[in-house]
Design a protein around this motif. Structure first.
Motif, PDB file in Angstrom:
ATOM      1  N   PRO A  22       0.832  -1.199   0.000  1.00 29.12           N
ATOM      2  CA  PRO A  22       0.000   0.000   0.000  1.00 29.12           C
ATOM      3  C   PRO A  22       0.871   1.256   0.000  1.00 29.12           C
ATOM      4  O   PRO A  22       2.035   1.213   0.420  1.00 29.12           O
ATOM      5  N   LEU A  23       0.303   2.356  -0.469  1.00 29.65           N
ATOM      6  CA  LEU A  23       1.058   3.606  -0.496  1.00 29.65           C
ATOM      7  C   LEU A  23       1.188   4.247   0.882  1.00 29.65           C
ATOM      8  O   LEU A  23       2.051   5.079   1.109  1.00 29.65           O
ATOM      9  N   GLN A  24       0.307   3.875   1.801  1.00 31.81           N
ATOM     10  CA  GLN A  24       0.331   4.439   3.151  1.00 31.81           C
ATOM     11  C   GLN A  24       0.709   3.340   4.148  1.00 31.81           C
ATOM     12  O   GLN A  24       0.281   2.209   4.001  1.00 31.81           O
ATOM     13  N   PRO A  25       1.469   3.689   5.189  1.00 28.47           N
ATOM     14  CA  PRO A  25       1.749   2.698   6.226  1.00 28.47           C
ATOM     15  C   PRO A  25       0.473   2.337   6.969  1.00 28.47           C
ATOM     16  O   PRO A  25      -0.460   3.128   6.969  1.00 28.47           O
ATOM     17  N   PRO A  26       0.402   1.152   7.562  1.00 24.69           N
ATOM     18  CA  PRO A  26       1.474   0.159   7.634  1.00 24.69           C
ATOM     19  C   PRO A  26       1.620  -0.587   6.314  1.00 24.69           C
ATOM     20  O   PRO A  26       0.638  -0.915   5.660  1.00 24.69           O
ATOM     21  N   TYR A  27       2.854  -0.827   5.929  1.00 26.88           N
ATOM     22  CA  TYR A  27       3.125  -1.469   4.646  1.00 26.88           C
ATOM     23  C   TYR A  27       2.973  -2.980   4.713  1.00 26.88           C
ATOM     24  O   TYR A  27       2.743  -3.622   3.706  1.00 26.88           O
ATOM     25  N   GLY A  28       3.157  -3.559   5.894  1.00 28.03           N
ATOM     26  CA  GLY A  28       2.960  -4.992   6.064  1.00 28.03           C
ATOM     27  C   GLY A  28       4.126  -5.858   5.643  1.00 28.03           C
ATOM     28  O   GLY A  28       4.062  -7.076   5.760  1.00 28.03           O
ATOM     29  N   LEU A  29       5.188  -5.247   5.113  1.00 32.54           N
ATOM     30  CA  LEU A  29       6.374  -5.982   4.678  1.00 32.54           C
ATOM     31  C   LEU A  29       7.613  -5.184   5.055  1.00 32.54           C
ATOM     32  O   LEU A  29       7.562  -3.951   5.124  1.00 32.54           O
ATOM     33  N   PRO A  30       8.739  -5.860   5.258  1.00 30.50           N
ATOM     34  CA  PRO A  30       9.982  -5.118   5.499  1.00 30.50           C
ATOM     35  C   PRO A  30      10.451  -4.476   4.194  1.00 30.50           C
ATOM     36  O   PRO A  30      10.640  -5.157   3.191  1.00 30.50           O
ATOM     37  N   LEU A  31      10.598  -3.158   4.214  1.00 30.52           N
ATOM     38  CA  LEU A  31      10.974  -2.414   3.016  1.00 30.52           C
ATOM     39  C   LEU A  31      12.342  -1.762   3.185  1.00 30.52           C
ATOM     40  O   LEU A  31      12.759  -1.438   4.300  1.00 30.52           O
ATOM     41  N   ALA A  32      12.999  -1.517   2.085  1.00 25.96           N
ATOM     42  CA  ALA A  32      14.249  -0.763   2.097  1.00 25.96           C
ATOM     43  C   ALA A  32      13.959   0.660   2.553  1.00 25.96           C
ATOM     44  O   ALA A  32      12.897   1.213   2.245  1.00 25.96           O
ATOM     45  N   PRO A  33      14.897   1.279   3.292  1.00 24.39           N
ATOM     46  CA  PRO A  33      14.684   2.650   3.744  1.00 24.39           C
ATOM     47  C   PRO A  33      14.357   3.618   2.608  1.00 24.39           C
ATOM     48  O   PRO A  33      13.512   4.496   2.755  1.00 24.39           O
ATOM     49  N   LEU A  34      15.010   3.469   1.464  1.00 23.98           N
ATOM     50  CA  LEU A  34      14.742   4.348   0.324  1.00 23.98           C
ATOM     51  C   LEU A  34      13.285   4.252  -0.110  1.00 23.98           C
ATOM     52  O   LEU A  34      12.635   5.263  -0.394  1.00 23.98           O
ATOM     53  N   SER A  35      12.755   3.052  -0.146  1.00 23.42           N
ATOM     54  CA  SER A  35      11.357   2.845  -0.523  1.00 23.42           C
ATOM     55  C   SER A  35      10.417   3.378   0.551  1.00 23.42           C
ATOM     56  O   SER A  35       9.488   4.132   0.268  1.00 23.42           O
ATOM     57  N   GLU A  36      10.660   2.962   1.794  1.00 20.23           N
ATOM     58  CA  GLU A  36       9.758   3.298   2.893  1.00 20.23           C
ATOM     59  C   GLU A  36       9.740   4.788   3.223  1.00 20.23           C
ATOM     60  O   GLU A  36       8.672   5.367   3.421  1.00 20.23           O
ATOM     61  N   HIS A  37      10.908   5.409   3.262  1.00 24.82           N
ATOM     62  CA  HIS A  37      10.993   6.794   3.728  1.00 24.82           C
ATOM     63  C   HIS A  37      10.902   7.839   2.626  1.00 24.82           C
ATOM     64  O   HIS A  37      10.698   9.018   2.932  1.00 24.82           O
ATOM     65  N   HIS A  38      11.076   7.435   1.372  1.00 26.50           N
ATOM     66  CA  HIS A  38      11.152   8.431   0.298  1.00 26.50           C
ATOM     67  C   HIS A  38      10.231   8.142  -0.890  1.00 26.50           C
ATOM     68  O   HIS A  38       9.407   8.970  -1.251  1.00 26.50           O
ATOM     69  N   ILE A  39      10.422   6.978  -1.510  1.00 26.72           N
ATOM     70  CA  ILE A  39       9.710   6.709  -2.765  1.00 26.72           C
ATOM     71  C   ILE A  39       8.209   6.546  -2.550  1.00 26.72           C
ATOM     72  O   ILE A  39       7.411   7.210  -3.216  1.00 26.72           O
ATOM     73  N   LEU A  40       7.800   5.673  -1.630  1.00 28.83           N
ATOM     74  CA  LEU A  40       6.365   5.489  -1.400  1.00 28.83           C
ATOM     75  C   LEU A  40       5.678   6.769  -0.921  1.00 28.83           C
ATOM     76  O   LEU A  40       4.610   7.105  -1.423  1.00 28.83           O
ATOM     77  N   PRO A  41       6.269   7.538   0.016  1.00 35.76           N
ATOM     78  CA  PRO A  41       5.647   8.812   0.375  1.00 35.76           C
ATOM     79  C   PRO A  41       5.543   9.787  -0.807  1.00 35.76           C
ATOM     80  O   PRO A  41       4.559  10.510  -0.935  1.00 35.76           O
ATOM     81  N   ALA A  42       6.554   9.805  -1.683  1.00 33.78           N
ATOM     82  CA  ALA A  42       6.494  10.689  -2.854  1.00 33.78           C
ATOM     83  C   ALA A  42       5.362  10.290  -3.789  1.00 33.78           C
ATOM     84  O   ALA A  42       4.639  11.144  -4.308  1.00 33.78           O
ATOM     85  N   VAL A  43       5.183   8.990  -3.994  1.00 37.19           N
ATOM     86  CA  VAL A  43       4.086   8.524  -4.846  1.00 37.19           C
ATOM     87  C   VAL A  43       2.750   8.822  -4.176  1.00 37.19           C
ATOM     88  O   VAL A  43       1.813   9.309  -4.822  1.00 37.19           O
ATOM     89  N   ALA A  44       2.633   8.569  -2.871  1.00 39.08           N
ATOM     90  CA  ALA A  44       1.382   8.818  -2.151  1.00 39.08           C
ATOM     91  C   ALA A  44       0.994  10.290  -2.233  1.00 39.08           C
ATOM     92  O   ALA A  44      -0.174  10.627  -2.445  1.00 39.08           O
ATOM     93  N   THR A  45       1.960  11.185  -2.097  1.00 40.13           N
ATOM     94  CA  THR A  45       1.695  12.619  -2.214  1.00 40.13           C
ATOM     95  C   THR A  45       1.207  12.957  -3.608  1.00 40.13           C
ATOM     96  O   THR A  45       0.268  13.734  -3.781  1.00 40.13           O
ATOM     97  N   ARG A  46       1.819  12.359  -4.591  1.00 39.05           N
ATOM     98  CA  ARG A  46       1.454  12.621  -5.991  1.00 39.05           C
ATOM     99  C   ARG A  46       0.029  12.125  -6.270  1.00 39.05           C
ATOM    100  O   ARG A  46      -0.747  12.796  -6.936  1.00 39.05           O
ATOM    101  N   VAL A  47      -0.299  10.943  -5.767  1.00 37.83           N
ATOM    102  CA  VAL A  47      -1.628  10.353  -6.014  1.00 37.83           C
ATOM    103  C   VAL A  47      -2.723  11.163  -5.319  1.00 37.83           C
ATOM    104  O   VAL A  47      -3.757  11.436  -5.917  1.00 37.83           O
ATOM    105  N   THR A  48      -2.488  11.582  -4.084  1.00 38.59           N
ATOM    106  CA  THR A  48      -3.515  12.336  -3.365  1.00 38.59           C
ATOM    107  C   THR A  48      -3.684  13.741  -3.900  1.00 38.59           C
ATOM    108  O   THR A  48      -4.730  14.349  -3.719  1.00 38.59           O
ATOM    109  N   ALA A  49      -2.661  14.264  -4.605  1.00 34.88           N
ATOM    110  CA  ALA A  49      -2.756  15.602  -5.182  1.00 34.88           C
ATOM    111  C   ALA A  49      -3.553  15.618  -6.488  1.00 34.88           C
ATOM    112  O   ALA A  49      -3.937  16.672  -6.973  1.00 34.88           O
ATOM    113  N   ARG A  50      -3.813  14.464  -7.044  1.00 34.43           N
ATOM    114  CA  ARG A  50      -4.517  14.380  -8.339  1.00 34.43           C
ATOM    115  C   ARG A  50      -5.972  14.650  -8.202  1.00 34.43           C
ATOM    116  O   ARG A  50      -6.728  14.453  -7.438  1.00 34.43           O
TER     117      ARG A  50
END
Length: 109
Positions: free
Chosen positions: A81-109
């Motif tokens: 999912p784009l929002q936590p809890p993700y339910g899986l162990p993720l890389a810091p780059l994915s968890e702290h940066h990429i997924l939040p950036a995508v989530a921000t982009r999706v909610t801004a649409r």
């Protein structure tokens, strides 16, 4: 032990989207639709497979043709999912940066 985004390092003379297209084909067997690419930014965080090292990545939101399949060095695929809890162990780059950036982009649409 952690899920990471598909991708890799550009080869000499390769543009970022060319590298992404090659990596998506090699790792997931899908074809990048380059005209859909939206740059999310350049992010840096701790590397998953190299303790004590940091990784920097350009991230893109893209559409692809094909059905993703685990190929090359990919052992397993997972949709998270784009929002936590993700339910899986993720890389810091994915968890702290990429997924939040995508989530921000999706909610801004």
């Amino acid at each position: 032990r952690r899920f990471i985004q598909p991708g890799g390092k550009p080869e000499p003379g390769e543009a970022p989207l060319q590298a992404l297209a090659r990596e998506l084909d090699e790792e997931l067997g899908v074809q990048l639709r380059a005209e859909t690419a939206i740059a999310l930014g350049t992010f840096e965080d701790w590397a998953v497979n190299e303790p004590g090292h940091r990784v920097q990545a350009q991230a893109w939101w893209v559409q692809v043709d094909g059905t993703p399949q685990a190929r090359a060095e990919i052992a397993e695929l997972a949709w998270v999912p784009l929002q936590p809890p993700y339910g899986l162990p993720l890389a810091p780059l994915s968890e702290h940066h990429i997924l939040p950036a995508v989530a921000t982009r999706v909610t801004a649409r």
